[in-house]
Design a protein around this motif. Structure first.
Motif, mmCIF file in Angstrom:
data_model
loop_
_atom_site.group_PDB
_atom_site.id
_atom_site.type_symbol
_atom_site.label_atom_id
_atom_site.label_comp_id
_atom_site.label_asym_id
_atom_site.label_seq_id
_atom_site.Cartn_x
_atom_site.Cartn_y
_atom_site.Cartn_z
ATOM 1 N N ALA A 1 -6.188 7.079 0.151
ATOM 2 C CA ALA A 1 -7.255 7.540 -0.734
ATOM 3 C C ALA A 1 -6.793 7.434 -2.186
ATOM 4 O O ALA A 1 -5.596 7.331 -2.478
ATOM 5 N N LYS B 1 -12.021 8.963 -3.311
ATOM 6 C CA LYS B 1 -12.555 8.103 -2.256
ATOM 7 C C LYS B 1 -11.431 7.705 -1.316
ATOM 8 O O LYS B 1 -10.295 7.475 -1.734
ATOM 9 N N GLY B 2 -11.771 7.626 -0.049
ATOM 10 C CA GLY B 2 -10.787 7.254 0.960
ATOM 11 C C GLY B 2 -11.128 5.927 1.611
ATOM 12 O O GLY B 2 -12.277 5.492 1.616
ATOM 13 N N ARG B 3 -10.097 5.297 2.160
ATOM 14 C CA ARG B 3 -10.267 4.072 2.938
ATOM 15 C C ARG B 3 -9.180 4.068 4.007
ATOM 16 O O ARG B 3 -8.013 3.826 3.717
ATOM 17 N N SER C 1 -10.731 -4.787 -3.643
ATOM 18 C CA SER C 1 -9.400 -4.512 -3.123
ATOM 19 C C SER C 1 -9.416 -4.650 -1.606
ATOM 20 O O SER C 1 -10.402 -4.315 -0.948
ATOM 21 N N THR D 1 0.836 -1.202 0.000
ATOM 22 C CA THR D 1 0.000 0.000 0.000
ATOM 23 C C THR D 1 0.871 1.251 0.000
ATOM 24 O O THR D 1 0.592 2.220 -0.721
ATOM 25 N N ASN E 1 -4.724 9.744 2.877
ATOM 26 C CA ASN E 1 -6.064 10.305 3.046
ATOM 27 C C ASN E 1 -5.974 11.481 4.017
ATOM 28 O O ASN E 1 -6.297 11.375 5.196
ATOM 29 N N CYS F 1 -2.111 -1.809 -5.654
ATOM 30 C CA CYS F 1 -3.462 -2.255 -5.288
ATOM 31 C C CYS F 1 -3.468 -3.774 -5.123
ATOM 32 O O CYS F 1 -2.992 -4.500 -5.997
ATOM 33 N N LEU G 1 -7.393 -0.601 -0.868
ATOM 34 C CA LEU G 1 -7.803 0.675 -1.450
ATOM 35 C C LEU G 1 -9.320 0.723 -1.584
ATOM 36 O O LEU G 1 -9.978 -0.327 -1.623
ATOM 37 N N PRO G 2 -9.913 1.901 -1.664
ATOM 38 C CA PRO G 2 -11.379 2.023 -1.675
ATOM 39 C C PRO G 2 -12.008 1.471 -2.951
ATOM 40 O O PRO G 2 -11.398 1.493 -4.029
ATOM 41 N N GLU G 3 -13.217 0.987 -2.805
ATOM 42 C CA GLU G 3 -14.004 0.534 -3.956
ATOM 43 C C GLU G 3 -14.249 1.726 -4.882
ATOM 44 O O GLU G 3 -14.679 2.793 -4.449
ATOM 45 N N MET G 4 -13.953 1.536 -6.169
ATOM 46 C CA MET G 4 -14.085 2.646 -7.098
ATOM 47 C C MET G 4 -14.490 2.116 -8.478
ATOM 48 O O MET G 4 -13.650 1.831 -9.334
#
Length: 388
Positions: A357, A351-353, A304, A70, A326, A75, A307-310
């Protein structure tokens, strides 16, 4: 052309998702764009600068150094649900094996080899392996994800069991898939106190490690059966052995044998066969390949673990992906560099996780290399790439 390195033997079906002409599949590569892996450990492997993504053909991913990757903007994907049916079937088998003392009976029957009157010996000795039917018994399912739901529904609808389910984080999709016959409870303690069989379907983490310890086992119904087809670390081995010796626990069935459990009376160790079906291996391989293709070609992030769902469609302009901390102000700093080049930002998604982000932007023309370099120099940016 993308280069995909395979660290394990992977089903040939990946060639359908990663067709020749756009992808090169190889067992070795100096500078792969992505890696497909099953069980090979990646913790000691060097990390090439070219690596954009890793896809694990399976649900667990403790063979991948996710935190390190990360920080490098890589990813990491897994394939949740792809092996769910295979694992669920083995869980149901585990209940039958434990409740009916099938394993003990089979091992005893082997000792009759060569003796006279085997049929009479069988009839005389079979009473020591009497075990209850599943119909009417209570099954407690801890974790209502893809596997837990299949187990719960099959037990309630096909085996006539009373089923309790616990999962404070159940997704909307999984909730819709849950049979009305399943009774949702609010805590694991309720599951333990009421169930004849308890099956664990949660990931291993700091909050779930040794979730079944001496205190939890003391809350179980005397003579209950515990099934663990998730990860060995969910249970405290010493506490389980003590519960078995005292009779509090009738059997412990696990798909993750450990040295301290092998040969222990009341323990049924299955050699990690949960996903060992040709259908499961193909499903996992295909899903992993499709995740990589979507990410490499469009920047889409689905399933993932870091990482955030996108979800993203095909780009309408030049698409740029930036992976960064983020932190406040990151989007404005990224936008300022792009605007400084006189480019118009036509679409933007951020988008963040947790600590990380992803920002995806579409501009009217590709970003020049000097601007790409400026983005990479931002202290909290770990990856910048022009998707198309």
């Amino acid at each position: 052309m993308f280069t995909i390195q395979k660290l394990n033997k992977i089903s040939d079906c990946v060639s359908e998702a990663l067709p020749a002409g756009g992808y090169t599949l190889t067992d070795s590569a100096q500078s792969p764009d992505a890696i497909l892996v099953r069980s090979a450990s990646m913790h000691e492997l060097p990390v090439p600068e070219s690596l954009l993504a890793v896809a694990r053909a399976g649900a667990g991913y403790n063979n991948i150094p996710v935190d390190e990757y990360t920080k490098r903007g890589i990813c990491v994907f897994n394939t949740p649900g792809a092996n769910a049916n295979a694992v669920a079937e083995l869980v149901l088998l585990g209940m039958l094996l434990s409740g009916r003392k099938v394993v003990d009976g089979i091992e005893w029957a082997r000792t009759l080899k060569g003796q006279e009157g085997v049929d009479k010996l069988v009839e005389k000795g079979k009473s020591q392996f009497v075990g209850p039917e599943l119909r009417g018994k209570t099954l407690g399912v801890v974790g209502l994800g893809a596997i837990g739901i299949l187990v719960a529904n099959a037990a309630a609808q096909g085996l006539g069991m009373e089923v309790l389910g616990e999962d404070p984080f159940i997704s909307v999709q999984h909730a819709w898939s849950l049979s009305r016959a399943i009774k949702r409870v609010e805590s694991v303690d309720e599951i333990l106190a009421q169930s004849d069989f308890v099956t664990l379907h949660v990931p291993l983490g700091e909050k779930t490690r040794h979730m079944i310890d001496a205190a939890a086992l003391a809350k179980m119904k005397p003579g209950a059966h515990l099934l663990n087809f998730s990860r060995a670390g969910l249970v405290d081995g010493a506490a389980v052995r003590e519960a078995l010796a005292s009779g509090r626990l009738a059997t412990y069935v696990t798909d993750f044998p450990t040295d301290d459990m092998l040969g222990v009376p009341g323990v049924i160790c299955i050699p990690h066969l949960g996903a060992s079906t040709p259908e499961s291996e193909e499903n996992c391989a295909r899903m992993a390949a499709e995740e990589l293709r979507a990410y490499l070609e469009t920047g889409t992030i689905h399933n993932s673990v870091n990482l955030p769902e996108m979800p993203l469609g095909r780009p309408e302009g030049a698409r740029l992906q930036v992976i960064h901390a983020n932190a406040p102000g990151m989007v404005s700093r990224i936008s300022a560099i792009i605007s400084g080049e006189g480019l118009n930002i036509e679409n933007m998604t951020n988008k963040g996780r947790g600590d990380w982000a992803v920002t995806v932007l579409e501009t009217d023309r590709p970003l020049p290399e000097n601007a790409m370099a400026a983005l990479r120099e931002l202290p909290q940016v770990v990856r910048v790439r022009q998707v198309l």
